[in-house]
Design an enzyme around this catalytic site. Structure first.
Site, short mmCIF file in Angstrom:
data_model
loop_
_atom_site.label_atom_id
_atom_site.label_comp_id
_atom_site.label_asym_id
_atom_site.label_seq_id
_atom_site.Cartn_x
_atom_site.Cartn_y
_atom_site.Cartn_z
N ASP A 266 -41.24 -0.30 24.24
CA ASP A 266 -40.63 -1.30 23.29
C ASP A 266 -41.68 -2.30 22.59
OD1 ASP A 266 -38.07 -0.59 23.68
OD2 ASP A 266 -37.77 -2.25 25.22
N GLN B 56 -32.36 4.31 24.62
CA GLN B 56 -33.79 4.25 24.16
C GLN B 56 -34.52 3.04 23.98
OE1 GLN B 56 -34.35 5.68 20.06
NE2 GLN B 56 -36.27 6.62 20.52
N HIS C 41 -30.70 8.62 8.12
CA HIS C 41 -31.38 8.49 9.11
C HIS C 41 -30.95 8.85 10.53
CE1 HIS C 41 -35.15 7.14 11.10
NE2 HIS C 41 -34.40 6.74 12.20
N GLU C 42 -29.93 8.39 10.88
CA GLU C 42 -29.34 8.65 12.25
C GLU C 42 -28.80 10.21 12.30
OE1 GLU C 42 -30.44 6.69 14.21
OE2 GLU C 42 -30.71 4.96 13.01
N GLU D 228 -39.44 10.04 15.21
CA GLU D 228 -39.05 9.11 14.00
C GLU D 228 -39.86 9.60 12.69
OE1 GLU D 228 -36.47 7.19 14.08
OE2 GLU D 228 -36.33 7.11 16.34
N GLN E 211 -27.44 0.96 25.15
CA GLN E 211 -28.72 1.32 24.26
C GLN E 211 -29.52 1.88 25.15
OE1 GLN E 211 -29.57 1.73 20.99
NE2 GLN E 211 -31.74 2.53 21.78
N MET F 214 -28.55 3.75 16.10
CA MET F 214 -28.94 4.74 17.38
C MET F 214 -28.22 5.98 17.23
SD MET F 214 -31.14 4.89 19.91
CE MET F 214 -31.38 6.58 20.55
N GLU F 215 -29.30 7.19 17.19
CA GLU F 215 -28.68 8.55 17.05
C GLU F 215 -27.65 9.17 18.24
OE1 GLU F 215 -31.75 7.26 17.11
OE2 GLU F 215 -32.98 8.94 18.15
N HIS G 227 -31.44 12.98 12.80
CA HIS G 227 -32.07 12.69 14.16
C HIS G 227 -30.98 13.90 15.04
CE1 HIS G 227 -34.87 9.71 15.11
NE2 HIS G 227 -34.06 8.82 14.74
N TYR H 104 -42.77 5.93 12.29
CA TYR H 104 -41.69 6.23 11.22
C TYR H 104 -42.51 6.73 9.69
CZ TYR H 104 -37.99 4.19 14.05
OH TYR H 104 -37.15 3.81 14.86
#
Ligand code: BES
Ligand code: ZN
Length: 621
Positions: free
Chosen positions: A390, A158, A312-313, A335, A156, A287-288, A316, A398
């Site tokens: 983070d 991002q 959503h993904e 976002e 992961q 996650m995109e 992206h 968003y």
């Protein structure tokens, strides 16, 4: 004449001036990289995945481009990497060793890696391995997977975690192509955010190519007992066997979503669009990663109720992956745009009624969250000096971002706004975007071309104020009005639960009903609801989440006893579990329960989730 020349000269001066003082990209507070001087344009990874040691070992080799001839160092971001040796290739000569320095580890940034670059260097090769604690990797033992027979690994990246498994110029303003050679145990399959060829023989030796330039946070890998099932010609699912068919059924509308988005925003530029189903410990919903979205299994509900996540993904693929925020203070550019596009896709594929319900649920969520955020974090264009991206994560980029675009859409009408968006994605494809640049584009393409509709003052207020503008869109859903009326009447004793048309309710109506239960409602009312609808055993993870949260708030400990522990241990998605831990942590009794559950749960969570929950339960000192 004089006037004209003068203007022209002024323009040239401005141009020359801005070119000479501006670095290749605005300074990114979260990267040590000097990509304005020397830039890695292509990465070749050669890594072996060692499950027994929970490390990856091998090399990262860069083709470099020297932008500033006086530059003598290539500076990369790393975090918790063991760098063994670095070599450089000067023109056509043999590889030779070069000096390097790993600076002291900064808690947020990691360690700066400074590599000496002799004149004429064209390639740099770093010999390294990751550590088991890499913040961007989760290593699952066979016991932690559904199949129980094979281990699982996923990354992961991002926001700033790619540096924990690849030494890299880890700024979203960077773009590079990559190739990879990945070795795994023979029986496992590796997939990446690259070309995943259907029918690849499982032999533990895999090659990947990502021919399009992408930012480092989108380099991604998954390794496990994976199987493939096609959904359409260009879409399919990679998953462990247990969820392969269910996921393929749940997400069968993915192709329709691509069609909808292409029609609105121009061609899908990435070839295939596949989905990787992760273990339940995946800390996000999705996650995109380009060509291969990473998706939590918690959205496979059996009724497509949570497929907004796929929209959503997928969205992206335009907002974020084609046009990318240049730094994490501008996350709203990824976002906010994506939340807006997601909702437009949902409207085309599932209708206006559902799309509006989803808008209202997000907006309610934002309203509640705004009450808890500091003024700084309520701004679209965040200020993150000294802060980990983070830690500033919230619904603001968003949903406030989405509302901003809904506002522009309403003001200019779709006839103008849709082509504007399409033009934006086309104009800035494979480029990065920041707040000043997007404001200039909005001014040029919307405000100036269609005057007297929206002012730049209003635009600035949306982007830079911590307040919500007075004329914020406020969509209402007829369906939700009825749900709210039913709830009020039931609470007032005018009707019984049987009188409410719950048989026809979708998940969205349930979420609306449960979200807004008043805080002074008695626990007996919770018991009444549970008796009628068995909510404690809900199979929908979003419904179970809000139900358990309300159970805690209303001291309905029956649900806590019967479900909470199981729920929190079996899921690692932060959005679903962190609010529950946080609610528990508000009381002494709750804190004891939370810490007890966490003792068992922690080892199954992703490092990112562990970090967050350690803080919530005050175990981080
Ligand atoms: N790119 C994000 C996940 C992310 C954001 C990871 C910031 C790290 C830092 C992803 O697209 C996302 O937004 N996921 C949401 C989906 C939801 C809003 C539909 C999630 O995981 O819940
Ligand atoms: Zn997103």
């Amino acid at each position: 004449m004089f006037n004209k020349i003068n203007k022209f000269t002024a323009l040239i001066i401005t141009l020359v001036f801005s070119l000479s003082i501006l670095p290749a990209h605005a300074v990114d507070k979260h990267s040590y990289s000097n990509d304005d001087k020397i830039v890695g344009t292509h990465l070749h990874l050669d890594l072996t995945v060692l499950f027994s040691k929970k490390i990856m070992r091998g090399t990262a080799e860069y083709d470099i481009k020297i932008i500033d001839k006086t530059a003598k160092h290539f500076i990369l971001d790393t975090r918790d990497l063991e760098i063994k040796k670095i070599t450089v290739k000067i023109h056509n000569k043999k590889w030779q060793k070069t000096d390097f320095k790993v600076s002291a580890r900064d808690k947020m940034m990691g360690s700066k890696l400074t590599i000496a670059i002799p004149a004429g260097t064209i390639k740099v090769k770093i010999y390294y391995n990751t550590l088991p604690k890499a913040s961007g990797l989760q290593w699952l033992t066979p016991a932690q997977t559904a199949g129980k027979k094979h281990p699982f690994l996923f990354s992961q990246g991002q926001a700033i975690h790619t540096r924990s498994w690849i030494p890299i110029q880890d700024s979203p303003a960077m773009r590079l192509t990559y190739t990879a050679n990945i070795k795994t145990p023979n029986e496992l399959l590796a997939v990446m955010s690259a070309n995943n060829e259907i029918g690849t023989a499982k032999d533990g030796d895999y090659q990947f190519t990502m021919p399009q330039k992408i930012p480092p946070y989108l380099i991604a890998i998954g390794v496990g007992d994976l199987h493939f099932k096609a959904m359409s010609k260009i879409t399919g699912i990679y998953a462990e066997k247990y969820i392969l068919d269910a996921a393929a059924e749940e997400f069968v509308d993915t192709q329709a979503m691509i069609d909808a988005s292409e029609k609105l925003y121009g061609p899908y530029r990435w070839g295939r669009y596949d989905i990787l189903m992760l273990p339940p410990s995946f800390p996000f919903g999705g996650m995109e990663n380009p060509r291969l979205s990473f998706i939590t299994p918690t959205v496979v509900a059996g009724d497509k109720s949570l497929v907004g996540l796929i929209a959503h993904e997928l969205a992206h693929s335009w907002s974020g992956n084609l046009v990318t925020n240049s730094n994490w203070e501008d996350l709203w550019i990824n976002e906010g745009f994506t939340s807006y596009v997601e909702n437009r896709i949902m409207e085309v594929v599932y209708g206006k009624r559902r799309a509006v319900m989803e808008q209202v649920l997000s907006i309610n969520g934002l309203k509640n969250e705004l009450k808890t955020l500091s003024e700084n974090d309520k701004i679209l264009n965040l200020k993150l000096d000294g802060r980990d991206p983070d830690d500033a994560f919230s619904g603001v980029p968003y949903t406030k971002g989405q509302l901003f675009l809904m506002y522009l859409e309403a003001k200019f009408t779709r006839a103008i706004f849709d082509p504007f968006m399409k033009g934006y994605f086309q104009t800035f494809s494979f480029q990065s975007m920041d707040t000043p640049k997007i404001k200039a584009y909005i001014k040029k393409e919307l405000i100036d071309k269609h005057p007297n509709i929206v002012s730049m003052e209003e635009i600035n207020f949306w982007i830079h104020s911590s307040k919500m503008p007075e004329n914020t869109p406020n969509p209402t859903s007829d369906v939700f009005v009825k749900v709210a009326q039913g709830r009020t009447d039931w609470l007032a004793g005018k009707i019984t639960l049987k009188n409410m048309p719950t048989a026809s309710w979708t998940v969205h109506e349930w979420l609306k009903f449960l979200n807004d239960l008043p805080s002074d409602m008695k626990a007996a009312r919770m018991a009444e609801l549970d008796g009628a609808f068995n909510l404690t055993q809900s199979k929908n993870n979003e419904i179970a989440h809000i139900w358990l949260l309300q159970a805690l708030r209303h001291d309905y400990y029956d649900a806590v006893k019967k479900r909470l522990r199981n729920y929190i241990i079996s899921i690692g998605r932060r959005k679903l579990i962190v609010p529950l831990y946080a609610e528990l942590a508000t009381t002494k009794k709750g804190m004891v329960i939370a810490r007890d559950i966490y003792k068992t749960a922690r080892s199954g969570y992703h490092p990112l989730a562990q970090g967050t929950i350690d803080k919530v339960l005050k175990l981080d000192q």
